[in-house]
Structures are given as C-alpha cells and as structure tokens.
Write a protein that holds these residues in place. Structure first.
Motif, short mmCIF file in Angstrom:
data_model
loop_
_atom_site.label_atom_id
_atom_site.label_comp_id
_atom_site.label_asym_id
_atom_site.label_seq_id
_atom_site.Cartn_x
_atom_site.Cartn_y
_atom_site.Cartn_z
N GLU A 226 60.49 17.89 57.48
CA GLU A 226 59.19 18.23 56.94
C GLU A 226 58.08 17.74 57.87
O GLU A 226 57.98 16.55 58.14
N LEU A 227 57.26 18.68 58.37
CA LEU A 227 56.15 18.35 59.26
C LEU A 227 54.87 18.06 58.49
O LEU A 227 54.05 17.25 58.91
N ALA A 228 54.69 18.76 57.38
CA ALA A 228 53.48 18.60 56.58
C ALA A 228 53.72 19.18 55.20
O ALA A 228 54.71 19.90 54.98
N GLN A 229 52.79 18.87 54.29
CA GLN A 229 52.90 19.35 52.92
C GLN A 229 51.51 19.65 52.37
O GLN A 229 50.56 18.93 52.64
N VAL A 230 51.41 20.73 51.60
CA VAL A 230 50.17 21.10 50.92
C VAL A 230 50.47 21.13 49.43
O VAL A 230 51.44 21.77 49.01
N LEU B 194 46.31 18.10 51.86
CA LEU B 194 47.14 18.36 53.03
C LEU B 194 47.57 17.03 53.62
O LEU B 194 46.73 16.18 53.91
N SER B 195 48.87 16.88 53.79
CA SER B 195 49.43 15.66 54.37
C SER B 195 50.26 16.05 55.59
O SER B 195 51.23 16.80 55.47
N ILE B 196 49.86 15.57 56.76
CA ILE B 196 50.56 15.88 58.01
C ILE B 196 51.35 14.65 58.44
O ILE B 196 50.83 13.53 58.42
N ASP B 197 52.60 14.85 58.82
CA ASP B 197 53.47 13.74 59.24
C ASP B 197 52.85 13.05 60.45
O ASP B 197 52.41 13.70 61.40
N GLU B 198 52.83 11.72 60.40
CA GLU B 198 52.21 10.94 61.49
C GLU B 198 52.95 11.06 62.81
O GLU B 198 52.41 10.70 63.85
#
Length: 195
Positions: free
Chosen positions: A142-146, A166-170
């Motif tokens: 998972e690279l990111a999640q909305v 929106l959460s983007i993987d660090e």
C-alpha cells in the motif's frame, strides 16, 4: 515539483453548495489546520453547467487546477467527455503530462490503473463497493490511502460536499512524481466515482 507535496497527510474539503456546477476543494494540513492548497474548476461553459444538474453529470468534462495559496500551480487534473470508462490526465505545474488514470471495466467500488506519461502502470487505485476507502497498491504494497471523513448529518444529508483524508506512505520520496498522481486521484475519485 512543488515542495507542498512533501507531506504525508492531507485533508481535502469539498466546498458546500446545494446547487453548484463547479467542483471546488481546499486542502489542509490535518495536524495544524493550516490551508495548503486550493482546487478550483474554473471557466465552465454553459453546456457543462447545465449537464452537471442532470443524470449525465458523471459524463461531463472537467479541468481542476490545484494551486498553492500564493497561486503557484501544483497539478492539473482533466478529462474530456466520458461515455463509459474514464481516462483522466494529470499535468504538472508546466502543463506537461505526468500520468493518467484509466478506469477499469467491471470493477465493483471503482478501480483505476495509475500510469506514467508513457502508459506504464505505476500502481492501482482500488475501492470497495461497500464504502469510501480507496487504496493505492503496487505489488501488494500500500502506497497511500484515501478515506471519506464524516461531515455531520446536515452536510451529508443536504449537500454533495465530501471531505477526504489522504495518507501517503512515508517511504515514498518527497520528490517522487507519484505524489502528484496520488493527490490528483482524490479529485478523480470524487468526480468520476462518487458524484
């Protein structure tokens, strides 16, 4: 690429409006509450405005510009008229093609291939038909999640305005162009799938 894309969390708030043709959003830092960017769909022609109030709303073209508060363009998200499956283009601050989203056929909940400018698939955007959560997946990672944020009964019931987190993987570098595509995808989810 603009430095405002270096964050990992964004709150995207759609403007409230009972009879609105244009799609307008503001993007905030959820930690501080500070507004970071604006998203505006400007210069709609009269026919597009009329069709936005019909059952053909999902088929209408759009062009949304995401800008910093000082007016610097970050990305542009655009699509022409769409009869069945959407192809949405994402342009950088210089109006050069960064990539595209191509809607997949027969996908419950919504599924897009996210591609670079050379049509190479970078990741897949997958949603669940039972909810409002979307994940950016590449090779099972998972690279990111909305996810949709609850706006309150009055707003949810009487308007079409939505809020998204929106959460983007660090692990994604702050200068990686996939960040432009991920941010643009929030507009794509709202206008293509959820309107």
């Amino acid at each position: 690429m603009n430095s405002v894309l270096g964050q990992n969390l964004y709150l995207v708030k759609e403007h409230v409006g009972m009879f609105k043709a244009a799609n307008n959003f503001d993007i905030y830092d959820p930690g501080t509450g500070q507004q970071l960017m604006t998203c505006r769909e400007e210069n709609l022609n009269v026919f597009t405005k009329i069709f936005r109030f019909t059952d053909y709303k999902r088929m209408t073209p759009f062009r949304v510009e995401i800008k910093t508060l000082s007016g610097e363009k970050v990305v542009t998200v655009k699509r022409g008229v769409s009869l069945f499956l959407s192809t949405v283009e994402v342009l950088d601050e210089d109006d050069l093609l960064v990539g595209k989203f191509k809607q997949r056929f027969f996908s419950l909940g919504g599924k897009f291939n996210i591609m670079d400018a050379n049509d190479t698939v970078l990741c897949t955007l997958k949603g669940k038909w039972t909810g409002w959560n979307f994940k950016f997946i590449k090779d099972g990672v998972e690279l990111a999640q909305v996810s949709k944020k609850w706006s309150g009964l009055g707003k949810e019931f009487f308007t079409s305005a939505d809020n998204y987190m929106l959460s983007i993987d660090e692990r994604i570098p702050t200068d990686n162009p996939v960040r432009e595509l991920i941010l643009a995808a929030v507009m794509c989810i709202d206008m293509v799938l959820k309107e």
